[in-house]
Design an enzyme around this catalytic site. Structure first.
Site, PDB file in Angstrom:
ATOM      1  CG  ASP A 184      -1.682  -1.332   1.306  1.00  0.00           C
ATOM      2  OD1 ASP A 184      -2.467  -1.604   0.388  1.00  0.00           O
ATOM      3  OD2 ASP A 184      -1.462  -2.100   2.262  1.00  0.00           O
ATOM      4  CG  HIS A 230      -3.431  -5.199   3.173  1.00  0.00           C
ATOM      5  ND1 HIS A 230      -2.957  -4.400   2.151  1.00  0.00           N
ATOM      6  CD2 HIS A 230      -3.845  -6.339   2.584  1.00  0.00           C
ATOM      7  CE1 HIS A 230      -3.086  -5.045   1.008  1.00  0.00           C
ATOM      8  NE2 HIS A 230      -3.621  -6.220   1.234  1.00  0.00           N
TER       9      HIS A 230
HETATM   10  P1  NAX Z   1      -2.416 -18.180  -4.479  1.00  0.00           P
HETATM   11  O1  NAX Z   1      -3.772 -18.792  -4.378  1.00  0.00           O
HETATM   12  O2  NAX Z   1      -1.750 -18.086  -5.798  1.00  0.00           O
HETATM   13  O3  NAX Z   1      -1.436 -18.987  -3.510  1.00  0.00           O
HETATM   14  C1  NAX Z   1      -1.774 -19.284  -2.218  1.00  0.00           C
HETATM   15  C2  NAX Z   1      -1.108 -20.587  -1.882  1.00  0.00           C
HETATM   16  O4  NAX Z   1      -1.277 -20.828  -0.500  1.00  0.00           O
HETATM   17  C3  NAX Z   1      -1.710 -21.784  -2.633  1.00  0.00           C
HETATM   18  O5  NAX Z   1      -0.689 -22.517  -3.290  1.00  0.00           O
HETATM   19  C4  NAX Z   1      -2.361 -22.587  -1.513  1.00  0.00           C
HETATM   20  O6  NAX Z   1      -2.352 -23.987  -1.763  1.00  0.00           O
HETATM   21  C5  NAX Z   1      -1.467 -22.201  -0.348  1.00  0.00           C
HETATM   22  N1  NAX Z   1      -2.018 -22.490   0.967  1.00  0.00           N
HETATM   23  C6  NAX Z   1      -3.327 -22.450   1.356  1.00  0.00           C
HETATM   24  N2  NAX Z   1      -3.415 -22.850   2.639  1.00  0.00           N
HETATM   25  C7  NAX Z   1      -2.166 -23.097   3.061  1.00  0.00           C
HETATM   26  C8  NAX Z   1      -1.631 -23.533   4.287  1.00  0.00           C
HETATM   27  N3  NAX Z   1      -2.407 -23.788   5.332  1.00  0.00           N
HETATM   28  N4  NAX Z   1      -0.286 -23.709   4.385  1.00  0.00           N
HETATM   29  C9  NAX Z   1       0.508 -23.473   3.329  1.00  0.00           C
HETATM   30  N5  NAX Z   1       0.059 -23.060   2.126  1.00  0.00           N
HETATM   31  C10 NAX Z   1      -1.263 -22.887   2.015  1.00  0.00           C
HETATM   32  O7  NAX Z   1      -2.487 -16.768  -3.752  1.00  0.00           O
HETATM   33  P2  NAX Z   1      -1.491 -15.536  -3.836  1.00  0.00           P
HETATM   34  O8  NAX Z   1      -1.916 -14.674  -4.960  1.00  0.00           O
HETATM   35  O9  NAX Z   1      -0.099 -16.019  -3.775  1.00  0.00           O
HETATM   36  O10 NAX Z   1      -1.912 -14.724  -2.511  1.00  0.00           O
HETATM   37  C11 NAX Z   1      -1.615 -15.213  -1.218  1.00  0.00           C
HETATM   38  C12 NAX Z   1      -2.263 -14.359  -0.149  1.00  0.00           C
HETATM   39  O11 NAX Z   1      -1.752 -13.021  -0.178  1.00  0.00           O
HETATM   40  C13 NAX Z   1      -3.774 -14.184  -0.293  1.00  0.00           C
HETATM   41  O12 NAX Z   1      -4.373 -14.288   0.986  1.00  0.00           O
HETATM   42  C14 NAX Z   1      -3.916 -12.762  -0.811  1.00  0.00           C
HETATM   43  O13 NAX Z   1      -5.185 -12.216  -0.520  1.00  0.00           O
HETATM   44  C15 NAX Z   1      -2.817 -12.090  -0.040  1.00  0.00           C
HETATM   45  N6  NAX Z   1      -2.374 -10.770  -0.515  1.00  0.00           N
HETATM   46  C16 NAX Z   1      -1.918  -9.902   0.435  1.00  0.00           C
HETATM   47  C17 NAX Z   1      -1.399  -8.661   0.094  1.00  0.00           C
HETATM   48  C18 NAX Z   1      -0.877  -7.730   1.143  1.00  0.00           C
HETATM   49  O14 NAX Z   1      -0.432  -6.622   0.785  1.00  0.00           O
HETATM   50  N7  NAX Z   1      -0.891  -8.044   2.438  1.00  0.00           N
HETATM   51  C19 NAX Z   1      -1.379  -8.210  -1.319  1.00  0.00           C
HETATM   52  C20 NAX Z   1      -1.480  -9.332  -2.297  1.00  0.00           C
HETATM   53  C21 NAX Z   1      -2.433 -10.429  -1.911  1.00  0.00           C
HETATM   54  O15 NAX Z   1      -3.748  -9.985  -2.140  1.00  0.00           O
END
Ligand code: NAX
Length: 333
Positions: A159, A187
């Protein structure tokens, strides 16, 4: 060369991790002299994808990457780690509200908080990326009582970077000339991107961003809503949430945390509140920080808070209190 840092990345088969692991392994975060042992964790159904990420990392033949461990079980993944990048969670899809995600995701962070408590080094530094990031960090800390509160953080650097880039673009200057944009709070779309302390360097010297922009209406409305809604705009365009920019922000966050902020500048991180600026102690809220070279940080104090700012800081605080209460009832229920 020093001992390798053991760095865990969860959600390692996902899209943010795909950009993040290469930056960490190349030395972009911990420097060109710091070897790294990467521990990659995802869920069992993603094992094949995770193996592909490991193959690619091997094929980069990186000098600083001493070891790669890919796991689909939590306990061994958290063993003796120095850094935890908790990215893994269910991502927000188009039209989905953050509150919908909360119930599913806090359970993951309760479990990972317990694993941090049991298996990680007590000096571990934790950055939570998975949404709702502040509240997930709150829950992870709650279930890791043996680890100091100041070792927990959540990512609001994306952000901040978005805000910095919007200002640079408006003023037609390079991004590096803009500093000290603050992100207060959650966030989420209630965050308060604040330029009251922001500075811009021009050929005429250093100026306040407010003076340089000279358009309070733009700063108080368009700027704030553009930053608040940028995540949703990227989802609408890409049909996927921000990944490259999120990974880059995690690197910026960790680099500043390990190396310190530059003289005269500060950075925003979601941290466990100590009660500063009337934000209840214990809430994970984004504040401006000055970070020393040893990684210890202080909240920047004595910023004059206008009525406009107070109202925005309180609105995002209220949302975080609601999320916290909901998360606690999910965890305790
Ligand atoms: P993806 O869906 O591409 O990847 C997430 C991965 O996490 C998947 O491979 C899934 O199998 C894995 N996963 C789920 N549960 C798990 C667990 N218990 N242990 C280990 N792995 C697990 O998502 P991606 O685009 O990489 O985003 C990841 C997270 O970041 C989401 O929650 C998203 O909303 C969040 N974000 C946070 C941001 C921030 O600024 N704080 C910005 C970007 C993003 O929106």
């Amino acid at each position: 060369m020093s001992e390798p840092l053991k760095v865990l990345v969860t959600g390692a088969a996902g899209q943010i991790a795909y950009s993040l692991v290469i930056s960490i392994a190349k030395g972009d975060v911990f420097g060109p002299d710091q070897p790294v042992h990467l521990v990659l964790l995802d869920i069992p159904m993603m094992k094949a994808v995770l193996d592909g990420v490991v193959m690619e990392l091997m094929d980069c033949a990186l000098p600083l990457l001493t070891e790669i461990t890919a796991l689909v079980e939590e306990a061994p993944a958290f063993k003796d780690i120095d850094v935890a990048c908790l990215v893994g969670a269910m991502p927000r899809k188009e039209g989905m509200e953050r509150k919908d995600l909360l119930a599913a995701n806090v359970k993951i962070f309760k479990s990972q908080g317990k694993s941090l408590d049991t298996y990680a080094k007590k000096t571990v530094k934790v950055v939570v990326v998975g949404n709702p990031a502040n509240t997930n960090a709150f829950i992870a800390k709650k279930y890791a009582p043996s680890i100091p509160a100041e070792n927990f953080s959540c990512l609001t650097r994306l952000d901040q970077n978005r805000g910095q880039a919007q200002i640079a673009s408006r003023l037609g200057v390079p991004n590096k000339n803009v500093s000290n944009v603050i992100i207060w709070g959650n966030h989420s779309s209630t965050q308060f991107p604040d330029v009251s302390q922001a500075k811009v360097t021009t050929s005429a010297g250093v100026k306040s961003v407010q003076k340089a922009v000279g358009d309070d209406d733009w700063l108080n409305n368009t700027f704030i809503t553009t930053v608040q809604k940028r995540g949703a705009a990227v989802i609408a365009a890409r049909k996927l949430s921000s990944a490259m920019s999120a990974a880059k922000a995690v690197c910026d966050h960790l680099r500043d945390w390990f190396m310190g902020t530059k003289e005269g500048t500060f950075t925003s991180m979601g941290i466990v509140s100590d009660g500063s600026y009337n934000i209840p102690a214990g809430l994970v809220y984004s504040f401006p920080l000055k970070i020393a070279k040893d990684g210890s940080y202080k909240i920047v104090q004595d910023i004059a808070i206008s009525d406009f700012a107070r109202q925005k800081m309180d609105a995002t605080k209220k949302e975080l209190e609601e999320e916290r209460d909901m998360a606690c009832s999910v965890c305790e229920g």
